[in-house]
Design an enzyme around this catalytic site. Structure first.
Site, PDB file in Angstrom:
ATOM      1  N   SER A   1      69.222 -52.236 101.365  1.00 16.27           N
ATOM      2  CA  SER A   1      67.860 -52.819 102.094  1.00 16.27           C
ATOM      3  C   SER A   1      67.239 -54.328 101.852  1.00 16.27           C
ATOM      4  O   SER A   1      67.008 -54.783 102.295  1.00 16.27           O
ATOM      5  CB  SER A   1      67.081 -52.043 102.271  1.00 16.27           C
ATOM      6  OG  SER A   1      67.501 -50.632 102.735  1.00 16.27           O
TER       7      SER A   1
ATOM      8  N   ASP B   1      67.414 -41.148  90.622  1.00 14.36           N
ATOM      9  CA  ASP B   1      68.044 -41.505  92.389  1.00 14.36           C
ATOM     10  C   ASP B   1      69.010 -40.894  91.672  1.00 14.36           C
ATOM     11  O   ASP B   1      69.924 -41.950  91.993  1.00 14.36           O
ATOM     12  CB  ASP B   1      67.678 -42.394  92.768  1.00 14.36           C
ATOM     13  CG  ASP B   1      68.784 -42.792  93.996  1.00 14.36           C
ATOM     14  OD1 ASP B   1      68.242 -41.370  94.449  1.00 14.36           O
ATOM     15  OD2 ASP B   1      68.366 -43.543  95.112  1.00 14.36           O
TER      16      ASP B   1
END
Length: 436
Positions: A187, A314
């Protein structure tokens, strides 16, 4: 029309004869040419004006007076002589001097986050270091000109690709890097392979566009306010600075190039990629020999992170990469946090929803390290079965499945020891969950 001009006086014709043209009346009255009282000022690129009555010369715009684009000799522009050597230096595409992010540098943001120690690395100094003392030195060229010649040759000849495009040269604190092909894109950043010039070393470089990061505003639950994506990158750099372990991604260089509006993070290159990719599940499970080795490496790496007071936030198969020698390496610290003073209480849900622990979705704080072990349990489930224990494209349905008090149970037969490990790591009550 014939215009009378001043010529040398000729001897008279015999017998008082006159030339035929002497009886023609001139179309314009002749006037004596007088010397001007003062010499007219010469205008740049224009000749001096002619005396009155003289026709406009045809040579005024002759081709030889105009500059030629194909002239390879010395060129006269604006009264300054440019030699061929000077033109080469001026036209060379020079990489700008790169500043490394560090404690004394404000280029990466506020001072509350420690950065890499900085020493300005100029292109000339970097190239001189890579070339070695006394190799290819030109004593007639001033020091500030030498890098121009060397980089021009490096970019336009040695490192040119087959399609004629010059490769990017990146001066760093350790090496001079040459950027290669793109490995992937996310991203906020893209990842390329890069090589240390004149060294048999290969790295991966993560490239961020700084202006894009600064424009992207995000809500931070810990701060109870907005932040930018650039703040997360600065935090990632600060975290990776303190890490040095074979099962954790190592950062070798950080290069801030304000001229290109880009930030470069040079890291280890893991050519075999991730152990699994979530968006390709369900898929074949990992074979047991590789599964055992990679899971053990991941546990050791996670234990090291927690010892350094770092919560990953994560952990998933996509962020566990395989190095060239086959070891597993934990990567991607973009949403990781440091919890000093042995307190790992966190709020918010920064990670991937399908790997997020049940308590993270609740109200209030939770233990970040214990939540990491839930994510590790889900990762192990994916490695064993090739699929996720809880999955839904609808996030609310996914949260309902994960927070349901009913504990996980296997849908197919599995080794008893492995079943015990999976059940213990995916306990929905944090206090009952397996940890180290």
């Amino acid at each position: 029309e014939v215009v009378e001009e001043a010529v040398e006086e000729r001897p008279p014709l015999p017998g008082g004869m006159k030339p035929l043209w002497s009886n023609r009346k001139p179309t314009q009255p002749t006037q004596p040419v007088s010397e001007p009282s003062e010499e007219p000022k010469a205008v740049e690129d224009e000749p001096a004006p002619l005396p009155q009555g003289m026709p406009k010369p045809m040579w005024k715009l002759r081709p030889s007076a105009m500059p030629s684009d194909n002239d390879d000799s010395d060129t006269d522009k604006g009264g300054v002589k440019f030699s061929e050597e000077d033109i080469v230096y001026r036209s060379a595409e020079l990489p700008s001097s790169a500043m490394m992010c560090g404690d004394s540098t404000a280029s990466l943001g506020s001072s509350e986050l420690p950065m890499l120690d900085v020493s300005p690395v100029s292109t000339g100094a970097a190239l001189a270091a890579s070339a070695g003392e006394g190799q290819g030195a030109d004593e007639d060229v001033p020091p500030m000109i030498k890098p121009a010649r060397q980089i021009s040759a490096m970019v336009h000849s040695k490192n040119s690709t087959g399609d004629g495009k010059p490769k990017k040269i990146l001066p760093g604190s350790k090496y001079i890097y040459e950027l290669g092909k793109k490995l992937g894109q996310g991203s906020y950043a893209k990842v390329k392979i890069c090589y240390a010039v004149d060294q048999d070393l290969t790295f991966a470089v993560k490239i961020f566009k700084v202006s894009l990061l600064k424009r992207r505003r995000l809500w931070d639950s810990e701060m109870s306010g907005f932040k930018t994506a650039f703040d997360d990158v600065r935090r990632e750099i600060a975290i990776m600075k303190r890490l040095d372990h074979p099962n954790v991604m190592i950062m070798h260089d950080v290069i801030d190039d304000p001229n290109s509006n880009k930030l470069y993070m040079v890291m280890d290159y893991c050519p075999r990629g991730a152990i699994m990719e979530t968006d390709k599940m369900p898929c074949d499970p990992i074979q047991m020999p590789d599964l055992r080795r990679w899971f053990i490496d991941t546990v050791i790496g996670l234990d090291y992170l927690h010892f350094q007071e770092v919560v990953h936030n994560d952990l998933k198969p996509d962020n566990i990469l395989i190095a060239e020698d086959g070891r597993a390496v934990i990567s991607d610290f973009g949403v990781s946090r440091v919890h000093p003073n042995k307190s790992d209480t966190a709020v918010g849900s920064p990670g991937t929803p399908t790997y997020t622990a049940p308590e993270v979705w609740g109200v209030g704080g939770y233990a970040g390290k214990v939540a990491d072990f839930w994510s590790l349990g889900v990762t192990l489930h994916a490695m064993v079965f090739g699929e996720l224990p809880y999955f839904s494209y609808n996030q609310q349905e996914l949260i309902a499945m994960v927070t349901d008090p009913k504990e996980w149970a296997p849908v197919r037969e599995v080794d008893p020891a492995l079943l015990t490990l999976l059940t213990g790591m995916m306990q929905k009550v944090p206090e009952k969950r397996f940890t180290l």
